[in-house]
Design a protein around this motif. Structure first.
Motif, PDB file in Angstrom:
ATOM      1  N   THR A 285     -11.952   7.010   3.459  1.00  0.00           N
ATOM      2  CA  THR A 285     -11.683   5.941   2.501  1.00  0.00           C
ATOM      3  C   THR A 285     -11.553   4.602   3.215  1.00  0.00           C
ATOM      4  OG1 THR A 285     -10.515   7.537   1.147  1.00  0.00           O
ATOM      5  CG2 THR A 285     -10.137   5.231   0.640  1.00  0.00           C
ATOM      6  N   ASP A 286     -10.918   4.607   4.377  1.00  0.00           N
ATOM      7  CA  ASP A 286     -10.777   3.344   5.099  1.00  0.00           C
ATOM      8  C   ASP A 286     -12.132   2.809   5.588  1.00  0.00           C
ATOM      9  OD1 ASP A 286      -8.319   2.043   5.043  1.00  0.00           O
ATOM     10  OD2 ASP A 286      -7.382   3.594   6.263  1.00  0.00           O
ATOM     11  N   LEU A 287     -13.049   3.713   5.901  1.00  0.00           N
ATOM     12  CA  LEU A 287     -14.391   3.253   6.288  1.00  0.00           C
ATOM     13  C   LEU A 287     -15.053   2.561   5.098  1.00  0.00           C
ATOM     14  CD1 LEU A 287     -15.696   6.394   8.253  1.00  0.00           C
ATOM     15  CD2 LEU A 287     -14.833   4.256   9.206  1.00  0.00           C
TER      16      LEU A 287
ATOM     17  N   SER B 280       0.778  -1.248   0.000  1.00  0.00           N
ATOM     18  CA  SER B 280       0.000   0.000   0.000  1.00  0.00           C
ATOM     19  C   SER B 280       0.808   1.296   0.000  1.00  0.00           C
ATOM     20  CB  SER B 280      -0.979  -0.003   1.190  1.00  0.00           C
ATOM     21  OG  SER B 280      -1.715  -1.191   1.221  1.00  0.00           O
ATOM     22  N   PRO B 281       1.761   1.459  -0.937  1.00  0.00           N
ATOM     23  CA  PRO B 281       2.538   2.701  -0.951  1.00  0.00           C
ATOM     24  C   PRO B 281       1.714   3.868  -1.498  1.00  0.00           C
ATOM     25  CG  PRO B 281       3.116   1.363  -2.847  1.00  0.00           C
ATOM     26  CD  PRO B 281       2.168   0.536  -2.015  1.00  0.00           C
ATOM     27  N   ASN B 282       2.167   5.066  -1.212  1.00  0.00           N
ATOM     28  CA  ASN B 282       1.589   6.224  -1.871  1.00  0.00           C
ATOM     29  C   ASN B 282       2.287   6.376  -3.208  1.00  0.00           C
ATOM     30  OD1 ASN B 282      -0.176   6.794   0.190  1.00  0.00           O
ATOM     31  ND2 ASN B 282       1.362   7.983   1.311  1.00  0.00           N
TER      32      ASN B 282
ATOM     33  N   LEU C  33      -6.686  -8.099   7.757  1.00  0.00           N
ATOM     34  CA  LEU C  33      -5.415  -7.824   8.435  1.00  0.00           C
ATOM     35  C   LEU C  33      -4.722  -6.646   7.757  1.00  0.00           C
ATOM     36  CD1 LEU C  33      -4.090 -11.507   8.649  1.00  0.00           C
ATOM     37  CD2 LEU C  33      -5.733 -10.350  10.133  1.00  0.00           C
ATOM     38  N   TYR C  34      -4.288  -5.703   8.555  1.00  0.00           N
ATOM     39  CA  TYR C  34      -3.609  -4.519   8.036  1.00  0.00           C
ATOM     40  C   TYR C  34      -2.152  -4.547   8.447  1.00  0.00           C
ATOM     41  CZ  TYR C  34      -8.224  -2.484   7.223  1.00  0.00           C
ATOM     42  OH  TYR C  34      -9.489  -2.253   6.775  1.00  0.00           O
ATOM     43  N   TYR C  35      -1.260  -4.623   7.477  1.00  0.00           N
ATOM     44  CA  TYR C  35       0.166  -4.521   7.789  1.00  0.00           C
ATOM     45  C   TYR C  35       0.600  -3.083   7.538  1.00  0.00           C
ATOM     46  CZ  TYR C  35       0.009  -9.306   8.786  1.00  0.00           C
ATOM     47  OH  TYR C  35      -0.339 -10.475   9.399  1.00  0.00           O
TER      48      TYR C  35
HETATM   49  N1  ARG Z   1      -0.750   4.499   1.894  1.00  0.00           N
HETATM   50  C1  ARG Z   1      -0.656   4.470   3.326  1.00  0.00           C
HETATM   51  C2  ARG Z   1       0.711   4.986   3.775  1.00  0.00           C
HETATM   52  O1  ARG Z   1       1.657   4.954   2.997  1.00  0.00           O
HETATM   53  C3  ARG Z   1      -0.827   3.096   3.884  1.00  0.00           C
HETATM   54  C4  ARG Z   1      -2.174   2.504   3.617  1.00  0.00           C
HETATM   55  C5  ARG Z   1      -2.470   1.367   4.533  1.00  0.00           C
HETATM   56  N2  ARG Z   1      -3.755   0.786   4.328  1.00  0.00           N
HETATM   57  C6  ARG Z   1      -4.910   1.343   4.661  1.00  0.00           C
HETATM   58  N3  ARG Z   1      -6.011   0.728   4.371  1.00  0.00           N
HETATM   59  N4  ARG Z   1      -4.973   2.493   5.318  1.00  0.00           N
HETATM   60  O2  ARG Z   1       0.821   5.404   4.893  1.00  0.00           O
END
Ligand code: ARG
Length: 580
Positions: A319-321, A122-124, A337-339
């Motif tokens: 968005t997470d909701l 999940s990168p930006n 699960l959120y890493y």
């Molecule tokens: N893009 C976010 C970051 O770099 C992480 C996203 C993690 N996942 C989520 N569903 N919020 O910090």
């Protein structure tokens, strides 16, 4: 059912038969020391206390109720009422013999397959992947593989950040470069970091450009075709960068797993509407806010989570909701699960809490933030370049390969060129991944090249080497593991220890996925490798004078060790090599 679970259910049944209330747990654990047996049940004392009975007497009664004659050679009471269980070598032999040609080494697929959604990497996308993304990517991927190995359905969700004000700036800059010189665009975009920096510079210094950039954010969000095209192009290039990294690292994410922030856009007004209908929204100076009683501000007031800003804009939390609604109601997840790193702990607690109140999550679904600590440099501070900048992942991987090449040139000068390439890659990527995976994820860890590339200790090179060592035994014996025919015999104490270890692969994986903790598997594989080395010293295979039946049996052990190491490393996403 793994062995520990099997004993747990059997001893629990006996406890109830001996008079303990229905549902009493035997609390079976692996024993800490060999003289306590292989497994130990600790639940008798608690049960005796509740019943007002003497614990040792209850333990005796429990043992009388047990039907473990085929499995255990000895069952003893120790101390105040522990039950120590010593497994029967014959039973171990029987189990292990069945697994010789099984690449899963006896680990069955789960009877009840669960749906597990895993949010990782999940990168930006505004910037290139840097070391901050490494832990999520690696840990998430190995937990994903473990669930799949155990027969569960995993839905990978790469929740990339592809939305937000910085994209206005980036696409405006892209357009401007193209107007000047179309070739410059692809050139500049090959280095996203520089691209971002240059765009930001123009944004900060050139007010006309900043104006266009702001306009583009609004246009993009209202669905303007031109801006959308530019944005799509940018996202595509950025995703290509990430994919190159995934490929190099042997991470199983593909385009199909991208479920970006932008994918939830259309649902955000709906999220607001639903929260409002539930009476959860408060208007706070024009912004829409959910106040949560369970989180207090410094002044002891309920804490507010902004869901929609005064200007109508939505936030990361909104968005997470929406994502949780999708994961629970459309994907029907049993667990999500959120890493994500530990600094986002409060964000997730709040989002999970709102989801429960709003019915966005379902009762069957467990929402879990599997937080991790930071990657630190030798100085104990966040890992940076010498100049103090962020370390790009691509550069980190290059360095790993350079270092591994030097190391392998010294250690294994006789490999041919093709083998060398494979070994370097396996050692380099293995070392980086294993160094991370072998640490308890919740703590920070020090990233140190020398430690992770060492051939001794709990490292990838050590385990990879142990695997090649087993393989070389087969080469020397002139047989393939599939050709073995003899019977596996558990005789020497070193064989007993090794047999027991091999039988615990399944329960190790079960705990690893329950807790989302790959270091448990690393520790296990390290033990398997170490136990094997001890076994091999005491029980040689290719030495003159070893009887044929004994040799066959020992080779069978070797086959099981090789399969276990391979399967385990596979779950960690680490490639093996046959020779090094
Ligand atoms: N893009 C976010 C970051 O770099 C992480 C996203 C993690 N996942 C989520 N569903 N919020 O910090």
């Amino acid at each position: 059912m793994n062995i520990r679970q099997f004993l747990e259910s059997e001893v629990s049944r006996a406890l109830v038969a001996a008079g303990a209330p229905e549902g009493t747990q035997a609390m079976v654990r692996t024993s800490a020391r060999a003289n306590f047996g292989d497994y130990q049940a600790n639940g008798v004392m608690g049960a005796a206390k509740k019943l007002g009975k003497n614990p040792r007497e209850l333990a005796e009664n429990v043992i009388r109720q047990l039907s473990l004659a085929d499995v255990a050679e000895k069952i003893e009471i120790a101390g105040p009422g522990f039950i120590n269980i010593f497994l029967k070598p014959e039973w171990m032999q029987q189990q292990l013999q069945q697994w010789i040609t099984d690449p899963r080494v006896g680990v069955p697929k789960a009877d009840k397959s669960k749906t597990i959604v895993i949010d990782y990497s999940s990168p930006n996308l505004a910037k290139e992947m840097h070391v901050g993304h490494l832990r999520s990517t690696i840990i998430g991927d190995s937990v994903t593989r473990a669930f799949e190995f155990l027969g569960h359905k995993v839905v990978r969700q790469n929740h990339v950040g592809d939305w937000g004000t910085q994209f206005g700036m980036l696409i405006a800059y892209m357009e401007r470069l193209a107007a000047e010189n179309p070739d410059a665009v692809s050139m500049e975009l090959s280095d996203l970091e520089t691209f971002y920096r240059d765009a930001k510079k123009s944004f900060d210094e050139d007010s006309e450009f900043a104006e266009v950039a702001r306009e583009y954010v609004v246009k993009l969000q209202s669905g303007d075709e031109h801006c959308k095209k530019l944005w799509e192009k940018f996202i595509d290039i950025s995703l290509n960068h990430s994919e190159e990294i995934y490929h190099r690292l042997n991470v199983s994410l593909t385009r199909d797993n991208v479920m970006a922030e932008s994918a939830y856009n259309d649902d955000l007004p709906n999220v607001i509407k639903l929260l409002d209908e539930k009476g959860l929204l408060t208007d706070d100076q024009g912004a829409k806010v959910v106040f949560l009683d369970e989180f207090k501000t410094k002044d002891g007031e309920p804490m507010g989570v902004i869901i929609q800003k005064k200007d109508g804009g939505f936030l990361y939390s909104t968005t997470d909701l929406a994502a949780i609604r999708y994961r629970c109601h459309t994907l029907h997840a049993d667990r999500v699960l959120y890493y994500v790193d530990a600094r986002q702990a409060q964000h997730f607690e709040q989002v999970f809490s709102i989801c429960k109140k709003a019915g966005f999550s379902t009762p069957r679904c467990s929402l879990e933030h599997h937080a991790f600590g930071m990657m630190l440099g030798d100085d104990g501070k966040p890992f940076k370049t010498r100049a103090g900048g962020v370390v790009k992942l691509a550069e980190l991987l290059d360095e790993a390969e350079d270092r591994a090449a030097t190391l392998i040139a010294q250690k294994s000068p006789n490999l041919d060129e093709e083998q060398k390439v494979d070994v370097i890659r396996a050692v380099a990527m293995g070392a980086i991944k294993y160094a991370d995976l072998s640490k308890n994820r919740t703590s920070d860890y020090i990233f140190n090249w020398d430690n992770m590339l060492a051939f001794d200790g709990n490292t990838a090179p050590y385990i990879l080497y142990a695997y090649t060592r087993v393989k070389s035994i087969f080469r020397k014996a002139g047989v393939q593991p599939e050709e073995l025919s003899g019977e596996l015999m558990v005789t020497a104490p070193e064989e007993r220890t090794l047999a027991m270890k091999l039988m615990q692969f399944h329960e190790t994986l079960d705990v690893m996925v329950a807790e989302g903790q790959p270091h448990l598997l690393c520790g296990y594989l390290y033990d398997v490798a170490g136990t094997f080395m001890t076994f091999y010293e005491a029980c040689p295979v290719n030495k003159a004078g070893v009887e044929e039946a004994t040799k066959q049996s020992r080779l069978l052990f070797c086959a099981l060790v090789a399969n276990t190491l391979k399967a385990g490393l596979d779950v960690l996403g680490i490639d093996t090599v046959e020779q090094m």
